[in-house]
Design an enzyme around this catalytic site. Structure first.
Site, short mmCIF file in Angstrom:
data_model
loop_
_atom_site.label_atom_id
_atom_site.label_comp_id
_atom_site.label_asym_id
_atom_site.label_seq_id
_atom_site.Cartn_x
_atom_site.Cartn_y
_atom_site.Cartn_z
N PRO A 76 33.47 37.81 36.27
CA PRO A 76 32.52 37.34 37.15
C PRO A 76 31.78 38.62 37.48
O PRO A 76 32.13 39.65 38.17
CB PRO A 76 32.93 36.54 37.91
N GLU A 77 30.39 38.48 37.27
CA GLU A 77 29.50 39.29 37.86
C GLU A 77 28.45 38.81 38.99
O GLU A 77 28.80 37.64 39.39
CB GLU A 77 28.70 40.01 36.79
N LYS B 63 30.15 41.62 43.71
CA LYS B 63 31.12 40.45 42.94
C LYS B 63 32.03 39.98 43.73
O LYS B 63 33.13 39.28 43.44
CB LYS B 63 31.80 41.37 41.67
N ARG C 229 34.76 50.09 27.16
CA ARG C 229 34.07 49.14 27.59
C ARG C 229 33.38 48.66 26.28
O ARG C 229 32.85 49.21 25.50
CB ARG C 229 33.00 49.19 28.76
#
Length: 269
Positions: A2-3, A58, A259
């Site tokens: 989640p951001e 966050k 990433r």
């Protein structure tokens, strides 16, 4: 993970449902998720009232009447569900907090945590975080100043929580796509016009993502039609091999320092 938009969506939904309500029960299934012995945890929380649900980067912050704060970081795989015992999900919750007949379920917190802190402990914990990209005081001038401190890759900077807080894998790619800039660009190569476009794209993408409930798909409550609504609106993230919505060429998928990176190498420069 989640951001900022996902946590802001949770914040708004939670404030509507539990703001001002008192905690009537708690259950800890995984003691490593919390930072106190369960007996002390229960003693402080039971009967305590949620005065405000806030967000920083966050993190979610549950402010309590006792002046304590519950600090939540969902990390990878964590999500929330709010409902009764009848409509709960068929999944183990590491922690539950009850408000009479409704329960807030904390799922997937194998890496995440829910810590009960004093206000000074909270300040100490959050102090290393960078500025918020949607804070009214965060201007183009401030963004430009921050960029002058960096010499590396754009995406690496955008996901650095000590430099700028709240943006992760998904929105770094979405922001770069909106700005028509490759996330692998080196920061010193960016022109003044590209920096300006990047700033405005950051504002626009994050606000749109909040409006449509972020990209996380698990519903927050039964019949929830908001949470995860931005998932279908992502232009590049997790769209590797699909046609670009802007030019029709295929979206590429790569890796940068472990990433995932998604971009259109045709219309991003």
């Amino acid at each position: 993970m989640p951001e900022l938009p996902e946590m802001e969506t949770y914040r708004r939904l939670l404030q509507e449902r539990i703001g001002g309500r008192s905690i009537t029960a708690t259950l800890v299934q995984r003691e490593k998720t919390i930072n106190l012995p369960p007996n002390e945890w229960n003693r402080i929380l039971l009967g305590n009232r949620i005065t405000l649900v806030d967000r920083r980067a966050k993190h979610l912050l549950f402010h309590l009447e006792s002046s304590h704060v519950l600090l939540l970081h969902l990390m990878l795989g964590g999500f929330l569900y709010y409902g009764s015992t009848e409509d709960k999900l068929d999944r183990t919750a590491q922690v539950t907090i009850s408000f009479d007949d409704h329960i807030l379920y904390f799922h997937g917190l194998r890496l995440g945590y829910l810590h009960l802190l004093t206000t000074w402990q909270l300040d100490e914990r959050l102090d290393p975080l960078g500025p918020e990209p949607l804070d009214p005081s965060f201007t183009l001038t401030r963004f430009t100043e921050l960029l002058t401190e960096k010499r590396g890759i754009l995406k690496t900077a955008l996901v650095d929580q000590h430099w700028l807080s709240g943006i992760g894998n998904c929105y770094s790619d979405e922001i770069c796509f909106d700005a028509a800039i490759l996330p692998t660009r080196r920061i010193p190569e960016l022109t003044d016009e590209e920096i300006k476009q990047l700033f405005h794209s950051m504002q626009a993408v994050l606000k749109e993502a909040i409006q449509f409930g972020g990209y996380m798909e698990p519903p927050f409550y039964r019949d929830d039609d908001l949470t995860g609504g931005f998932n279908d609106r992502c232009r590049v993230y997790d769209r590797g091999g699909e046609p670009c919505v802007r030019c029709g060429k295929l979206i590429s998928k790569g890796k940068l320092s472990s990433r995932k990176v998604f971009a259109c190498t045709n219309c991003q420069h």
